[in-house]
Design a protein around this motif. Sequence first.
Motif, PDB file in Angstrom:
ATOM      1  N   ALA A  81       0.831  -1.198   0.000  1.00 31.61           N
ATOM      2  CA  ALA A  81       0.000   0.000   0.000  1.00 31.61           C
ATOM      3  C   ALA A  81       0.866   1.247   0.000  1.00 31.61           C
ATOM      4  CB  ALA A  81      -0.907  -0.005   1.227  1.00 31.61           C
ATOM      5  N   ASN A  82       0.279   2.341  -0.449  1.00 27.21           N
ATOM      6  CA  ASN A  82       0.895   3.655  -0.331  1.00 27.21           C
ATOM      7  C   ASN A  82      -0.079   4.525   0.451  1.00 27.21           C
ATOM      8  OD1 ASN A  82       1.617   6.492  -0.941  1.00 27.21           O
ATOM      9  ND2 ASN A  82       3.173   5.544  -2.225  1.00 27.21           N
ATOM     10  N   HIS A  83       0.171   4.659   1.741  1.00 22.03           N
ATOM     11  CA  HIS A  83      -0.755   5.377   2.607  1.00 22.03           C
ATOM     12  C   HIS A  83      -0.848   6.854   2.243  1.00 22.03           C
ATOM     13  CE1 HIS A  83       0.200   1.940   5.533  1.00 22.03           C
ATOM     14  NE2 HIS A  83      -1.036   1.777   5.130  1.00 22.03           N
ATOM     15  N   SER A  84       0.244   7.418   1.741  1.00 20.70           N
ATOM     16  CA  SER A  84       0.214   8.833   1.375  1.00 20.70           C
ATOM     17  C   SER A  84      -0.741   9.083   0.215  1.00 20.70           C
ATOM     18  CB  SER A  84       1.622   9.307   1.008  1.00 20.70           C
ATOM     19  OG  SER A  84       2.493   9.224   2.126  1.00 20.70           O
ATOM     20  N   LEU A  85      -0.757   8.185  -0.768  1.00 17.70           N
ATOM     21  CA  LEU A  85      -1.672   8.352  -1.899  1.00 17.70           C
ATOM     22  C   LEU A  85      -3.120   8.170  -1.474  1.00 17.70           C
ATOM     23  CD1 LEU A  85       0.188   6.575  -4.847  1.00 17.70           C
ATOM     24  CD2 LEU A  85       0.121   9.006  -4.255  1.00 17.70           C
ATOM     25  N   VAL A  86      -3.370   7.265  -0.537  1.00 15.94           N
ATOM     26  CA  VAL A  86      -4.733   7.098  -0.019  1.00 15.94           C
ATOM     27  C   VAL A  86      -5.185   8.373   0.685  1.00 15.94           C
ATOM     28  CG1 VAL A  86      -6.174   5.796   1.571  1.00 15.94           C
ATOM     29  CG2 VAL A  86      -4.482   4.606   0.180  1.00 15.94           C
ATOM     30  N   MET A  87      -4.298   8.934   1.518  1.00 19.10           N
ATOM     31  CA  MET A  87      -4.632  10.183   2.196  1.00 19.10           C
ATOM     32  C   MET A  87      -4.818  11.312   1.197  1.00 19.10           C
ATOM     33  SD  MET A  87      -5.179  11.801   5.042  1.00 19.10           S
ATOM     34  CE  MET A  87      -4.588  10.644   6.273  1.00 19.10           C
ATOM     35  N   ALA A  88      -3.974  11.362   0.170  1.00 21.89           N
ATOM     36  CA  ALA A  88      -4.103  12.395  -0.859  1.00 21.89           C
ATOM     37  C   ALA A  88      -5.452  12.310  -1.567  1.00 21.89           C
ATOM     38  CB  ALA A  88      -2.965  12.266  -1.871  1.00 21.89           C
ATOM     39  N   ASN A  89      -5.976  11.100  -1.730  1.00 20.30           N
ATOM     40  CA  ASN A  89      -7.279  10.940  -2.366  1.00 20.30           C
ATOM     41  C   ASN A  89      -8.376  11.605  -1.543  1.00 20.30           C
ATOM     42  OD1 ASN A  89      -9.320   9.574  -4.175  1.00 20.30           O
ATOM     43  ND2 ASN A  89      -9.808   8.569  -2.241  1.00 20.30           N
ATOM     44  N   TYR A  90      -8.372  11.359  -0.224  1.00 17.98           N
ATOM     45  CA  TYR A  90      -9.388  11.968   0.633  1.00 17.98           C
ATOM     46  C   TYR A  90      -9.232  13.494   0.667  1.00 17.98           C
ATOM     47  CZ  TYR A  90     -10.614   7.340   2.438  1.00 17.98           C
ATOM     48  OH  TYR A  90     -11.047   6.039   2.556  1.00 17.98           O
ATOM     49  N   ILE A  91      -7.998  13.969   0.775  1.00 22.12           N
ATOM     50  CA  ILE A  91      -7.761  15.405   0.843  1.00 22.12           C
ATOM     51  C   ILE A  91      -8.182  16.081  -0.463  1.00 22.12           C
ATOM     52  CG2 ILE A  91      -5.988  17.169   1.089  1.00 22.12           C
ATOM     53  CD1 ILE A  91      -6.611  15.733   3.684  1.00 22.12           C
ATOM     54  N   SER A  92      -7.868  15.463  -1.593  1.00 24.33           N
ATOM     55  CA  SER A  92      -8.232  16.045  -2.884  1.00 24.33           C
ATOM     56  C   SER A  92      -9.745  16.108  -3.067  1.00 24.33           C
ATOM     57  CB  SER A  92      -7.593  15.236  -4.017  1.00 24.33           C
ATOM     58  OG  SER A  92      -6.191  15.270  -3.946  1.00 24.33           O
ATOM     59  N   ARG A  93     -10.429  15.059  -2.648  1.00 22.59           N
ATOM     60  CA  ARG A  93     -11.896  15.059  -2.765  1.00 22.59           C
ATOM     61  C   ARG A  93     -12.511  16.123  -1.856  1.00 22.59           C
ATOM     62  NH1 ARG A  93     -14.621  10.576  -4.728  1.00 22.59           N
ATOM     63  NH2 ARG A  93     -16.150  10.702  -3.052  1.00 22.59           N
ATOM     64  N   ALA A  94     -11.972  16.286  -0.658  1.00 20.59           N
ATOM     65  CA  ALA A  94     -12.465  17.335   0.225  1.00 20.59           C
ATOM     66  C   ALA A  94     -12.199  18.713  -0.363  1.00 20.59           C
ATOM     67  CB  ALA A  94     -11.802  17.205   1.599  1.00 20.59           C
ATOM     68  N   ASN A  95     -11.036  18.886  -0.974  1.00 22.81           N
ATOM     69  CA  ASN A  95     -10.701  20.176  -1.581  1.00 22.81           C
ATOM     70  C   ASN A  95     -11.618  20.481  -2.762  1.00 22.81           C
ATOM     71  OD1 ASN A  95      -9.266  22.557  -1.913  1.00 22.81           O
ATOM     72  ND2 ASN A  95      -7.727  21.616  -3.230  1.00 22.81           N
ATOM     73  N   ALA A  96     -11.927  19.463  -3.557  1.00 25.59           N
ATOM     74  CA  ALA A  96     -12.851  19.667  -4.681  1.00 25.59           C
ATOM     75  C   ALA A  96     -14.233  20.068  -4.178  1.00 25.59           C
ATOM     76  CB  ALA A  96     -12.933  18.394  -5.514  1.00 25.59           C
TER      77      ALA A  96
END
Length: 359
Positions: free
Chosen positions: A332-347
Amino acid sequence: MLDWKNRAGSASEPAAATAPVKERGYFGGLFFSRAVGTLVGIYLLVTIAVGWYWSQEPALFPVQQNAQAAAERQGRQMVIGFTTIETLKTVAQTLLDKPGGYLSNDRMPPGLWLDNIPSWEYGVLVQVRDLSRALRKDFARSQSQSAEDSDLARAEPLFNFDNKSWILPSSESQYREGIAALSRYQARLSAPDQKNALFYARADNLNNWLGDVGTRLGSLSQRLSASVGRVKLNSTLKTETLVSVKPGEVPQVDEEIVETPWLQIDNVFYEARGQAWALSHLLRAIEVDFADVLAKKNATVSVRQIIRELEASQEPMWSPMVLNGGAFGVLANHSLVMANYISRANAAIIDLRQLLSQG
């Protein structure tokens, strides 16, 4: 006549007498070294256990129930703005009163060895600073020419104090003074006989603060995605480059690989966790105090969508460390998973700001 045998026997007696003394010294030193080793081992085990306990992230707390309990405890009215101030105070207080207290400025083990929770603390502190600035600049002022609130003007610089100051003064003492200043403003805001503390729940005020939030989340998303290396395009073209481009040609754009250093990957990850944790609570408070504004703009669902994405990023970490596997690799890449949630929240924040800006 001399008795050489007796003289030889008497000469060997001192050596025999000193043998037990040497043996006692040897065994005494061995026992001392083993005792010291045992004490050091116990100390390390205790500090590791304490460090593990201190590394636990605080759980989410119910915002509205927390504000209602505070109002009952203080004998205050639940006026507009009370929930936001109480939530901001609770978020800041959590930095100081969680297990282990505030760790970013520790100079002794095990706090000295820990870096994940200090990164989490910094993420929380970033959101506390942004909202305290928004309170001073927008929420407590009717217009740009209005005078700022004295307690909020006191609180903002206190929260912006150096987060790693150990003593004279310590970071904790400054942040506690900031919380005290917020409490004074909150007391004046909720007192029925005082009108010198105001809170303006307007769409433009909320939109300004959300602009800062979107900037923070956008930066976090880029830093998290850089855990695997990203190609960054240099959009700043030199004048001579543009002049030399012929009509119909596409100008060459410089490219560079941007990658988060390996030792900083977990720090960025936990900073993002901290910001998401704090922001999820602050948005729940905003949902209460700005309920009428959000309802008129049909934006309540957008706020709840942002909160859902941020709270999803707070799922427990089952891995003992932040993994940095490939995007489609085995690990897994935990940073990319976190980036997904952060990006969706930003959108979702971008969509929310568009709704608020509409008439």
